[in-house]
Write an enzyme that holds these catalytic residues in place. Structure first.
Site, short mmCIF file in Angstrom:
data_model
loop_
_atom_site.label_atom_id
_atom_site.label_comp_id
_atom_site.label_asym_id
_atom_site.label_seq_id
_atom_site.Cartn_x
_atom_site.Cartn_y
_atom_site.Cartn_z
CD GLU A 21 -3.73 2.34 -6.25
OE1 GLU A 21 -3.88 1.55 -7.30
OE2 GLU A 21 -2.67 2.99 -6.50
CB ALA A 41 -17.89 9.58 -4.96
CB ILE A 69 -5.56 14.21 -6.03
CG1 ILE A 69 -7.30 14.14 -6.02
CG2 ILE A 69 -5.00 13.77 -7.36
CD1 ILE A 69 -7.91 12.61 -6.03
C1 LIG Z 1 -2.77 8.73 1.49
C2 LIG Z 1 -3.67 8.44 0.36
C3 LIG Z 1 -3.54 8.67 -0.91
C4 LIG Z 1 -4.47 8.50 -2.17
N1 LIG Z 1 -4.25 8.68 -3.56
C5 LIG Z 1 -5.11 8.94 -4.18
C6 LIG Z 1 -5.11 9.40 -5.53
O1 LIG Z 1 -3.99 9.62 -6.00
N2 LIG Z 1 -6.31 9.28 -6.25
C7 LIG Z 1 -7.59 9.14 -6.01
O2 LIG Z 1 -8.49 9.17 -6.71
N3 LIG Z 1 -7.62 8.63 -4.65
C8 LIG Z 1 -6.72 8.46 -3.80
N4 LIG Z 1 -6.79 8.32 -2.60
C9 LIG Z 1 -8.42 8.07 -2.03
C10 LIG Z 1 -8.60 6.54 -1.67
O3 LIG Z 1 -8.31 5.83 -2.78
C11 LIG Z 1 -9.82 6.40 -0.82
O4 LIG Z 1 -9.67 7.02 0.25
C12 LIG Z 1 -10.38 5.00 -0.82
O5 LIG Z 1 -10.86 4.44 -2.16
C13 LIG Z 1 -11.62 4.86 0.19
O6 LIG Z 1 -12.58 5.81 -0.02
P1 LIG Z 1 -13.07 6.85 1.31
O7 LIG Z 1 -11.91 7.25 2.02
O8 LIG Z 1 -14.02 8.02 0.71
O9 LIG Z 1 -13.85 5.78 2.17
P2 LIG Z 1 -15.26 5.38 2.19
O10 LIG Z 1 -15.65 4.68 0.78
O11 LIG Z 1 -16.08 6.48 2.84
O12 LIG Z 1 -15.21 4.18 3.05
C14 LIG Z 1 -15.32 4.13 4.59
C15 LIG Z 1 -15.02 2.72 5.05
O13 LIG Z 1 -16.32 1.98 4.58
C16 LIG Z 1 -16.19 0.71 3.95
N5 LIG Z 1 -16.96 0.79 3.04
C17 LIG Z 1 -17.28 1.41 1.82
N6 LIG Z 1 -18.25 0.65 1.14
C18 LIG Z 1 -18.21 -0.57 1.71
C19 LIG Z 1 -19.12 -1.71 1.28
N7 LIG Z 1 -19.68 -1.72 -0.02
N8 LIG Z 1 -18.95 -3.00 2.19
C20 LIG Z 1 -18.18 -2.80 3.14
N9 LIG Z 1 -17.33 -1.97 3.56
C21 LIG Z 1 -17.40 -0.67 2.86
C22 LIG Z 1 -14.60 1.08 3.15
O14 LIG Z 1 -13.89 0.06 3.23
C23 LIG Z 1 -13.80 1.79 4.51
O15 LIG Z 1 -13.53 1.24 5.35
C24 LIG Z 1 -5.84 8.33 -1.69
C25 LIG Z 1 -6.13 8.17 -0.08
C26 LIG Z 1 -5.13 8.25 1.04
C27 LIG Z 1 -5.34 8.26 2.12
#
Ligand SMILES: Cc1cc2nc3c(=O)[nH]c(=O)nc-3n(C[C@H](O)[C@H](O)[C@H](O)COP(=O)(O)OP(=O)(O)OC[C@H]3O[C@@H](n4cnc5c(N)ncnc54)[C@H](O)[C@@H]3O)c2cc1C
Length: 379
Positions: A361, A128, A155
């Site tokens: 974010e 998620a 995180i």
């Molecule tokens: C360095 C770093 C720091 C972070 N810090 C935090 C933190 O402090 N706290 C926290 O909670 N999270 C944190 N994150 C998590 C970050 O917010 C998530 O990685 C991000 O929201 C994307 O989620 P996912 O990696 O699961 O990608 P996914 O949700 O699996 O998405 C994969 C790809 O599919 C695309 N996609 C998904 N849904 C759709 C849609 N409906 N339409 C079109 N394209 C779509 C996305 O844009 C992406 O390109 C961090 C991540 C990183 C890498």
């Protein structure tokens, strides 16, 4: 438009000096050693940076939206990893300020502002990310408190944090309205474990961790009411997205400054690079991207604090600034030629540090969806 008062200007001058004299000279080493940016925490706390976003009523400086934007820009331009650590702390403190009750605010925020407590914000899970409603972490009310079970990933700050805002489902059947936020002090709660820092492409000093939770926390850990967590997270992320735009313009500005200086020094065929129209046009395109990104970022920041929702403005600012900053850093690296590709120059670090801003974010795709939704559902 003159957005800043005299006091804010003084604070920004002080941050600029600190960023130039203390953050920037160490940024390369921090990145190369993958050392945690928390090494700067004490100095940042002394200067009030840890409480820039926290209201004066709760011990912070409470900078206005535009001043806060510029403060994050200055930190990011000097050290992207440190800006990432700082803005993750802002996500945690904003969660308390926006969603918490007065007891929680009075207990946590003054300590967070003084740097005695570092915060982390735990929304994302392995299954998620873009759609947090898919989260499987649960919080079940039981004798003695809430039993929280689940895994959070990526995180920022987690292993160093004194408090973590954990989002979990108290009523899984209700979807978004079943998500609640909890304020957890991991050092006092058994059953919370962090792995090693992830090996990331950029922001190598802004460490991120997987956190596993199987713990019981007191009922008083609940932020707001059961089911209000998702609303809190969305408001916090509106702020956070403006800060991500500021990180992007800060790093892009550093890249452009480096490219301007290099183009004047580097001679090719007997003349400086800056004499070539092709290079001049690249610099001009960088300036256009940067100015437009900053204008959108500051314009969204201005709406913050007016009391009206600004999710669309924040999404537009984040989307444009993070993509524009990528173009700026790429051109700036190109202007450096082979040198730009080496670790002797900061360009490759800027490119790496910027890349994740299009992902965290809310990725660029998610920002586009938010913007489109506001167009399609506008009345
Ligand atoms: C360095 C770093 C720091 C972070 N810090 C935090 C933190 O402090 N706290 C926290 O909670 N999270 C944190 N994150 C998590 C970050 O917010 C998530 O990685 C991000 O929201 C994307 O989620 P996912 O990696 O699961 O990608 P996914 O949700 O699996 O998405 C994969 C790809 O599919 C695309 N996609 C998904 N849904 C759709 C849609 N409906 N339409 C079109 N394209 C779509 C996305 O844009 C992406 O390109 C961090 C991540 C990183 C890498």
């Amino acid at each position: 438009m003159n957005d800043l008062n005299d006091e804010e200007r003084l604070i920004l001058d002080q941050i600029e000096r600190f960023a130039k004299q203390e953050l920037e000279p160490y940024a390369h080493t921090l990145d190369a050693n993958e050392e945690t940016a928390t090494r700067h925490l004490k100095r940042m706390a002394d200067l009030g940076l840890m409480g820039l976003n926290i209201s004066p009523d709760h011990g912070g400086i409470g900078l206005s939206g535009v001043a806060l934007y510029q403060a994050v820009e200055l930190v990011a331009g000097a050290c992207g990893s440190t800006a990432s650590m700082l803005t993750a702390h802002f996500l945690a403190t904003d969660s308390v300020e926006i969603g918490g009750n007065e007891d929680q605010r009075r207990r946590i925020l003054p300590l967070a502002a003084s740097g005695e407590m570092l915060g982390a914000f735990a929304l994302t899970e392995p299954q998620a990310g873009s759609n947090p409603i898919d989260m499987s972490t649960t919080a079940v009310k039981s004798e003695g408190g809430y039993h929280i079970r689940g895994t959070k990933c990526f995180i920022s700050n987690a292993a160093y944090a004194d408090f973590i805002i954990v989002y979990a489902k108290t009523a899984p059947e209700l979807g978004a309205r079943g998500i609640s936020a909890f304020l957890i002090e991991p050092k006092n709660v058994p059953g919370i474990e962090c792995g090693l820092p992830e090996r990331t492409m950029g922001l190598r000093g802004g460490h991120v961790f997987t956190v596993t939770l199987n713990c019981v926390v007191p009922l008083s850990s609940l932020i707001g009411t059961e089911g209000s967590g998702f609303r809190t997270a969305l408001s916090v992320l509106d702020n956070g997205r403006i800060e991500v735009a500021a990180q992007a313009t800060g790093i892009a500005a550093a890249a452009l400054n480096a490219a301007v200086a290099y183009s004047k020094e580097r001679r090719v065929g007997g003349q400086p690079l800056s004499d070539f129209q092709g290079i001049q046009w690249m610099l001009a395109d960088c300036a256009v991207d940067l100015s437009a990104a900053r204008a959108l970022g500051e314009s969204a920041a201005r709406v913050r604090g007016t009391g009206r929702r600004y999710s669309t403005e924040a999404a537009i600012a984040k989307l444009f600034a993070t993509e524009a900053a990528g173009r700026v850093a790429d051109r700036a690296l190109q202007i450096h030629g082979g040198n730009g590709y080496t670790r002797d120059y900061p360009l490759e670090r800027y490119v790496r540090d910027l890349r994740v801003l299009r992902i965290y974010e809310g990725s660029s795709e998610i920002q586009r969806s938010i913007i489109a939704r506001s167009l399609l559902h506008a009345r």
